[in-house]
Motif scaffolding. Structure first.
Motif, mmCIF file in Angstrom:
data_model
loop_
_atom_site.group_PDB
_atom_site.id
_atom_site.type_symbol
_atom_site.label_atom_id
_atom_site.label_comp_id
_atom_site.label_asym_id
_atom_site.label_seq_id
_atom_site.Cartn_x
_atom_site.Cartn_y
_atom_site.Cartn_z
ATOM 1 N N ILE A 135 0.838 -1.204 0.000
ATOM 2 C CA ILE A 135 0.000 0.000 0.000
ATOM 3 C C ILE A 135 0.870 1.250 0.000
ATOM 4 N N GLN A 136 1.916 1.245 0.812
ATOM 5 C CA GLN A 136 2.812 2.396 0.911
ATOM 6 C C GLN A 136 3.480 2.715 -0.429
ATOM 7 N N GLU A 137 3.843 1.674 -1.186
ATOM 8 C CA GLU A 137 4.518 1.866 -2.474
ATOM 9 C C GLU A 137 3.556 2.083 -3.634
ATOM 10 N N GLY A 138 2.267 2.078 -3.355
ATOM 11 C CA GLY A 138 1.287 2.300 -4.420
ATOM 12 C C GLY A 138 1.095 1.108 -5.336
ATOM 13 N N GLU A 139 1.525 -0.094 -4.891
ATOM 14 C CA GLU A 139 1.372 -1.291 -5.711
ATOM 15 C C GLU A 139 -0.080 -1.765 -5.720
ATOM 16 N N VAL A 140 -0.813 -1.460 -4.643
ATOM 17 C CA VAL A 140 -2.230 -1.809 -4.535
ATOM 18 C C VAL A 140 -2.963 -0.638 -3.901
ATOM 19 N N GLU A 141 -4.294 -0.675 -3.983
ATOM 20 C CA GLU A 141 -5.081 0.434 -3.443
ATOM 21 C C GLU A 141 -5.548 0.181 -2.009
ATOM 22 N N ASN A 142 -5.724 -1.080 -1.646
ATOM 23 C CA ASN A 142 -6.235 -1.367 -0.304
ATOM 24 C C ASN A 142 -5.740 -2.727 0.170
ATOM 25 N N ARG A 143 -6.062 -3.057 1.397
ATOM 26 C CA ARG A 143 -5.556 -4.289 1.998
ATOM 27 C C ARG A 143 -6.159 -5.532 1.345
ATOM 28 N N GLN A 144 -7.410 -5.460 0.948
ATOM 29 C CA GLN A 144 -8.037 -6.606 0.297
ATOM 30 C C GLN A 144 -7.327 -6.939 -1.011
ATOM 31 N N GLU A 145 -7.016 -5.904 -1.778
ATOM 32 C CA GLU A 145 -6.299 -6.111 -3.039
ATOM 33 C C GLU A 145 -4.904 -6.683 -2.779
ATOM 34 N N ALA A 146 -4.284 -6.241 -1.686
ATOM 35 C CA ALA A 146 -2.961 -6.747 -1.326
ATOM 36 C C ALA A 146 -3.019 -8.225 -0.958
ATOM 37 N N VAL A 147 -4.055 -8.618 -0.216
ATOM 38 C CA VAL A 147 -4.220 -10.032 0.148
ATOM 39 C C VAL A 147 -4.408 -10.881 -1.109
ATOM 40 N N GLU A 148 -5.203 -10.391 -2.058
ATOM 41 C CA GLU A 148 -5.429 -11.134 -3.298
ATOM 42 C C GLU A 148 -4.136 -11.295 -4.084
ATOM 43 N N LEU A 149 -3.310 -10.240 -4.093
ATOM 44 C CA LEU A 149 -2.012 -10.318 -4.777
ATOM 45 C C LEU A 149 -1.109 -11.335 -4.076
ATOM 46 N N GLY A 150 -1.071 -11.282 -2.732
ATOM 47 C CA GLY A 150 -0.258 -12.223 -1.978
ATOM 48 C C GLY A 150 -0.682 -13.663 -2.211
ATOM 49 N N ARG A 151 -1.980 -13.893 -2.298
ATOM 50 C CA ARG A 151 -2.478 -15.254 -2.535
ATOM 51 C C ARG A 151 -2.108 -15.738 -3.934
ATOM 52 N N ALA A 152 -2.173 -14.820 -4.911
ATOM 53 C CA ALA A 152 -1.788 -15.198 -6.276
ATOM 54 C C ALA A 152 -0.306 -15.561 -6.329
ATOM 55 N N LEU A 153 0.538 -14.793 -5.639
ATOM 56 C CA LEU A 153 1.973 -15.076 -5.616
ATOM 57 C C LEU A 153 2.247 -16.425 -4.945
ATOM 58 N N LEU A 154 1.510 -16.736 -3.888
ATOM 59 C CA LEU A 154 1.714 -18.007 -3.188
ATOM 60 C C LEU A 154 1.237 -19.179 -4.047
ATOM 61 N N GLU A 155 0.096 -19.011 -4.691
ATOM 62 C CA GLU A 155 -0.452 -20.098 -5.503
ATOM 63 C C GLU A 155 0.409 -20.398 -6.723
ATOM 64 N N HIS A 156 1.213 -19.431 -7.141
ATOM 65 C CA HIS A 156 2.119 -19.645 -8.272
ATOM 66 C C HIS A 156 3.528 -20.005 -7.816
ATOM 67 N N GLY A 157 3.679 -20.310 -6.527
ATOM 68 C CA GLY A 157 4.966 -20.787 -6.039
ATOM 69 C C GLY A 157 6.043 -19.733 -5.919
ATOM 70 N N ILE A 158 5.686 -18.450 -5.904
ATOM 71 C CA ILE A 158 6.677 -17.376 -5.833
ATOM 72 C C ILE A 158 7.007 -17.050 -4.380
ATOM 73 N N ILE A 159 5.986 -17.011 -3.536
ATOM 74 C CA ILE A 159 6.215 -16.881 -2.101
ATOM 75 C C ILE A 159 5.609 -18.098 -1.423
ATOM 76 N N GLN A 160 5.953 -18.295 -0.143
ATOM 77 C CA GLN A 160 5.463 -19.471 0.569
ATOM 78 C C GLN A 160 5.549 -19.235 2.069
ATOM 79 N N HIS A 161 4.588 -19.792 2.800
ATOM 80 C CA HIS A 161 4.715 -19.804 4.253
ATOM 81 C C HIS A 161 5.946 -20.628 4.592
ATOM 82 N N VAL A 162 6.751 -20.205 5.568
ATOM 83 C CA VAL A 162 8.054 -20.822 5.800
ATOM 84 C C VAL A 162 7.980 -22.325 6.069
ATOM 85 N N SER A 163 6.884 -22.783 6.665
ATOM 86 C CA SER A 163 6.745 -24.228 6.865
ATOM 87 C C SER A 163 5.604 -24.786 6.016
#
Length: 370
Positions: A135-163
């Protein structure tokens, strides 16, 4: 591609009174790959460049050749003429790469080495911390949009919960970048990919329900191979008394009787009563429980069949195989394989993960609560 631009191997060229911008000569690029140690010989270089054509990364300037020919023909990177196909998967990958580069290049980055359960992880961040930064960097407009982006990144194997136990949430859960975008990748890695065709036809596929050298009269599972007729064996279920005994690895003491129905075509109808989506599996309060199975493969394989995609499910389990002994059942959904989140993948890709992994297979599955 960028190195070829810098070396002037990619440039505007004239052929038959016509100028073709940003192209290269096939024969010159083949020699360049060998000279710069990207390929050991011309044959390998040609195979690599054919891979790039198969993945729609390069093409003949007039699209007159579908194969890469080591000749004085002009080819071009699709990113240089705007024909590179930006599918949803590619867009998510490029977005992840952009965010990663931005994060590692700033001072006081949220990416840090952190420890959880006495294990140190690289390039980690908190879910809420990432959302604040987006949000601070202007990559998304709100927290909901940020969560959706984070979920997309996780589902594509780019980020992951550490365990690898949680999806992406706006919380103090610790995540890390699973993909290191700055790792120097060599083109020859492309040749190590297992095609789905090769996997499905492999007699050593971990998804074959079979036994080696079956004796006459032995009711072993037969191998499942594409475009071949097979005999389908009825599944063996544990009795209610056995299930209540508390031992998950207990089976009938007497050999069960397996009946061979009439010959049927390979890849039978799905065992699922109805299609299930990834969103349904992950929704809060969904009637599914996650289980972790550790399966030690034997000389034959792991003894199960996986089918479908996004999510994949267990289609069949050999009652006498390692998977059954570990507690695998039909209709379970494959959540992760050896720490890799796979709900968004098809069964060919999951096959590749298992075939190239260790003999001891760790799988997380989601099972319906009865």
């Amino acid at each position: 591609r960028l190195r070829l631009h810098d070396g002037k191997l990619i440039k505007d060229r004239r052929f038959h009174l016509r100028t073709y911008p940003n192209c290269f000569v096939a024969k010159e690029l083949t020699a360049w790959l060998i000279e710069h140690k990207e390929a050991p010989d011309r044959e390998t270089a040609i195979r690599l460049l054919q891979k790039l054509m198969d993945h729609y990364i390069i093409h003949h300037v007039c699209d007159e050749h579908s194969d890469y020919k080591d000749a004085k023909l002009l080819y071009r990177f699709r990113k240089d003429d705007g024909t590179f196909p930006l599918s949803k998967d590619v867009k998510v990958f490029l977005r992840g790469q952009s965010l990663y580069e931005k994060l590692v290049s700033v001072e006081e980055s949220i990416l840090k080495v952190r420890e959880e359960n006495s294990v140190k992880y690289q390039r980690t961040f908190l879910g809420s911390e990432m959302i604040d930064w987006l949000i601070q960097e202007g990559e998304v407009e709100n927290r909901q949009e940020a969560v959706e982006l984070g979920r997309a990144l996780l589902e594509h194997g780019i980020i992951q919960h550490v365990s690898n136990r949680h999806h992406f949430f706006d919380s103090d859960i610790l995540y890390h970048f699973w993909v290191n975008f700055r790792r120097r990748r060599r083109l020859t890695e492309l040749l190590n990919e297992n095609s789905s065709r090769a996997l499905s036809e492999s007699p050593d596929s971990p998804f074959c329900l079979r036994k080696l050298n079956p004796e006459p009269g032995n009711t072993s599972f037969l191998s499942v191979q594409t475009n071949k007729e097979i005999k389908v064996v009825s599944a063996v279920r544990r009795s209610s008394i056995t299930s209540l005994s508390g031992n998950p690895n207990t089976y009938f003491s007497a050999p069960p009787t397996l009946v061979f129905p009439p010959v049927a075509e390979c890849n039978p109808k799905s065992v699922l009563k109805r299609p299930v989506t990834t969103e349904e599996l992950l929704s809060p309060g969904a009637p599914y429980v996650k289980k972790t199975l550790t399966i030690v493969g034997d000389a034959v394989g792991w003894g199960f069949v996986v089918r479908g995609g996004r999510p994949c499910h267990i289609q069949a389990v050999d009652p006498g195989g390692p998977a059954a002994a570990a507690g695998m059942k039909v209709c379970q959904f494959v959540f992760s394989v050896n720490g890799v989140y796979v709900l968004h993948l098809d069964y060919q890709t999951i096959s590749s993960l298992i075939m190239t992994g260790p003999r001891t297979l760790v799988m997380e599955v989601m099972e319906a609560i009865e």
